[in-house]
Enzyme design. Structure first.
Site, PDB file in Angstrom:
ATOM      1  N   ARG A  34      -2.534  -1.634 -12.166  1.00 41.82           N
ATOM      2  CA  ARG A  34      -2.119  -2.544 -11.099  1.00 41.82           C
ATOM      3  C   ARG A  34      -3.233  -2.952 -10.137  1.00 41.82           C
ATOM      4  O   ARG A  34      -2.978  -3.435  -9.049  1.00 41.82           O
ATOM      5  CB  ARG A  34      -0.922  -1.987 -10.347  1.00 41.82           C
ATOM      6  CG  ARG A  34      -1.128  -0.622  -9.776  1.00 41.82           C
ATOM      7  CD  ARG A  34       0.195  -0.178  -9.195  1.00 41.82           C
ATOM      8  NE  ARG A  34       0.039   0.997  -8.385  1.00 41.82           N
ATOM      9  CZ  ARG A  34       0.951   1.436  -7.559  1.00 41.82           C
ATOM     10  NH1 ARG A  34       2.068   0.806  -7.407  1.00 41.82           N
ATOM     11  NH2 ARG A  34       0.752   2.508  -6.863  1.00 41.82           N
ATOM     12  N   HIS A  35      -4.488  -2.735 -10.554  1.00 40.91           N
ATOM     13  CA  HIS A  35      -5.620  -3.191  -9.743  1.00 40.91           C
ATOM     14  C   HIS A  35      -6.505  -4.137 -10.528  1.00 40.91           C
ATOM     15  O   HIS A  35      -6.781  -3.902 -11.703  1.00 40.91           O
ATOM     16  CB  HIS A  35      -6.480  -2.000  -9.301  1.00 40.91           C
ATOM     17  CG  HIS A  35      -5.863  -1.203  -8.207  1.00 40.91           C
ATOM     18  ND1 HIS A  35      -5.053  -0.128  -8.463  1.00 40.91           N
ATOM     19  CD2 HIS A  35      -5.917  -1.345  -6.864  1.00 40.91           C
ATOM     20  CE1 HIS A  35      -4.634   0.366  -7.302  1.00 40.91           C
ATOM     21  NE2 HIS A  35      -5.141  -0.348  -6.316  1.00 40.91           N
ATOM     22  N   GLU A  84     -13.521  -2.075  -6.188  1.00 42.10           N
ATOM     23  CA  GLU A  84     -12.879  -0.764  -6.353  1.00 42.10           C
ATOM     24  C   GLU A  84     -13.224  -0.243  -7.740  1.00 42.10           C
ATOM     25  O   GLU A  84     -13.130  -0.976  -8.718  1.00 42.10           O
ATOM     26  CB  GLU A  84     -11.354  -0.909  -6.216  1.00 42.10           C
ATOM     27  CG  GLU A  84     -10.930  -1.245  -4.790  1.00 42.10           C
ATOM     28  CD  GLU A  84      -9.560  -1.918  -4.706  1.00 42.10           C
ATOM     29  OE1 GLU A  84      -9.036  -2.369  -5.752  1.00 42.10           O
ATOM     30  OE2 GLU A  84      -9.035  -2.013  -3.596  1.00 42.10           O
ATOM     31  N   ARG A 129     -12.808  -7.284  -4.830  1.00 39.86           N
ATOM     32  CA  ARG A 129     -12.828  -5.880  -4.394  1.00 39.86           C
ATOM     33  C   ARG A 129     -13.549  -5.018  -5.418  1.00 39.86           C
ATOM     34  O   ARG A 129     -13.127  -4.935  -6.573  1.00 39.86           O
ATOM     35  CB  ARG A 129     -11.408  -5.376  -4.175  1.00 39.86           C
ATOM     36  CG  ARG A 129     -10.711  -6.257  -3.137  1.00 39.86           C
ATOM     37  CD  ARG A 129      -9.604  -5.574  -2.417  1.00 39.86           C
ATOM     38  NE  ARG A 129      -9.130  -6.453  -1.353  1.00 39.86           N
ATOM     39  CZ  ARG A 129      -8.103  -6.204  -0.580  1.00 39.86           C
ATOM     40  NH1 ARG A 129      -7.436  -5.093  -0.735  1.00 39.86           N
ATOM     41  NH2 ARG A 129      -7.752  -7.050   0.360  1.00 39.86           N
TER      42      ARG A 129
END
Ligand code: AMO
Length: 433
Positions: A221-222, A215, A213
């Site tokens: 928490r990513h 992002e 991902r």
């Protein structure tokens, strides 16, 4: 400590006999005529006692060795109550298998804590720390429990492509890739493929999947590359059947973790296994509760991190750690989510102490409705033709979930940063090691 390469652990039967041990030099204390060397392997540590008078060459060879060098040692194993694990080894012959460079960029047993970036920059040394290794031993144990549970429920393990031609989740957070003369992407999840399998008769599947991902946010928490347990099952009545599998799975994994007593002792953690069934709370009810606590949330949007945390606190007051948020607004869920009435959906999240650890839904299985929903979400059905084809020739009702392994471990072990739970994290700025 292992008695010899890849063999059994040292036991009282080995006392007064010759043993071969191998490992890393954790520490050397030279007291002049006697020196103590702590040797470490995956199992633990042992003390090598070096007597200058008895073995002068071995003594000289070992006292000057840099910490973290690798040795193989043959010597007499002797019981000694004063030593922590009850025995010591008096080396007779030593082979230095690898000499560590000095200074070490990161101490393995230093009491001073290094900053997280230094630890991650030197992850191989960091992984030698028992408390760091314990996380990955527990990770291994809970994944074994997940395999066992899912297989016991007749799920088949599958592996789907990670180089794909269209978005799995909608949105823009995809890593682009040149695939010969075509544009390709790294899969955000196995979503389209696990759903396609529902039309084949391989209709209960799971995958330990990679999520890629792109992002931009860099949060605790990513990750940009994470792993998940993805499940898909057909011939369901509604999403409740999927949630029942998910909560049993979490329960099986949590239970297995609670049995990892040696690792939990190293981490100084205790784990309480949650009771089933987990609480179900409808999205509309969540919004009401949050607004009562002065959250600015408006009906229709996904929960912000702040809202999730606030809800975690509200639920905690009632002694609830795990809860499903059900019947999300249709507009806040991906295009493949089954509607429930005009505005709601059959999509749910599983939250643990204010953090989403899984999301899933009953899916749309009617190709007409699916095409409509793709358009409503601003996507082009022609980009999804290969996926839509799987729905044209007989697709049963189905549903599933994606369950983040690192998120789960983070909550299980109360760790403050998700990067602790993956060997070599990939985030907005980190691409090595
Ligand atoms: P979703 O996007 O909610 O759903 O992801 C499912 C779960 O995967 C974990 N996760 C992440 N963990 C760390 N870093 C990230 N960037 C990240 N993104 C996701 C979370 C999350 O709950 N296809 C659907 C699932 C399904 O419906 O089957 C999906 O991907 O724990």
């Amino acid at each position: 400590m292992y008695r010899s390469h890849y063999s059994k652990e040292i036991s009282p039967q080995d006392y007064n006999s010759s043993v071969t041990v191998a490992g890393w030099v954790e520490d050397v204390r030279n007291l002049g005529s006697i020196a103590f060397l702590i040797l470490r392997d995956a199992q633990g540590t042992l003390q090598l006692t070096l007597l200058k008078k008895k073995t002068p060459e071995v003594f000289e060879q070992l006292v000057s060795l840099p910490r973290e060098s690798v040795l193989s040692v043959k010597g007499l194993c002797k019981e000694n109550e004063k030593v922590r694990n009850g025995y010591e080894v008096l080396p007779e012959t030593v082979t230095v298998l690898s000499t560590a460079e000095t200074p070490l960029p990161l101490g393995v047993v230093d009491r001073v804590e290094s900053d997280f970036d230094t630890r991650l920059d030197n992850r191989v040394l960091d992984l030698r720390k028992p408390e760091v290794q314990a996380i990955f031993r527990i990770r291994d144990a809970v994944l074994a429990a997940a395999d066992e549970y899912l297989r016991s429920q007749h799920f088949l393990e599958v592996h789907t492509p990670k180089i794909i031609a269209s978005s799995s989740e909608g949105g823009t957070d995809m890593f682009k890739l040149q695939y010969f003369e075509k544009q390709a992407f790294l899969a955000q999840s196995p979503q389209l493929y696990k759903q396609s399998l529902m039309a084949t008769g391989l209709d209960r599947v799971y995958e330990i999947a990679w999520y890629f991902r792109a992002e931009e946010h860099n949060t605790r928490r990513h990750l940009n590359e994470s792993t998940a347990i993805d499940v898909e099952m057909a011939f369901i009545k509604d999403e409740e059947e999927v949630m029942a599998i998910l909560e049993q799975l979490v329960h099986a994994m949590w239970t297995r973790a609670s049995e990892c007593s040696a690792e939990l002792a190293v981490l100084q953690k205790t784990i309480t296994v949650p009771h089933l069934p987990f609480t179900r709370i409808a999205y509309d009810n969540v919004v009401e509760k949050l607004q009562q606590q002065n959250s600015p949330i408006q009906w229709g949007v996904d929960l912000s991190t702040e809202d999730e945390r606030l809800l975690g606190d509200i639920m905690k007051e009632d002694g609830i750690d795990f809860y499903f948020i059900t019947k999300y607004p249709l507009a806040s869920k991906p295009f493949y989510t089954m509607p429930a009435g005009q505005k709601h959906s059959r999509g749910f999240d599983l939250e643990c102490k204010g953090v989403e650890i899984s999301s899933g839904s009953q899916r749309i299985h009617d190709v007409g409705l699916l095409t409509e929903r793709l358009k409503a979400c601003g996507l082009h059905p022609k980009d999804f033709e290969a996926y839509l084809k799987a729905f044209r020739y007989g697709m049963p009702p189905h549903g599933g979930f994606g369950f983040g392994i690192e998120r789960f471990l983070m909550e299980l072990l109360d760790l403050s940063n998700i990067r602790e739970c993956i060997l070599f994290p990939r985030d907005r700025t980190r691409l090595t090691p």
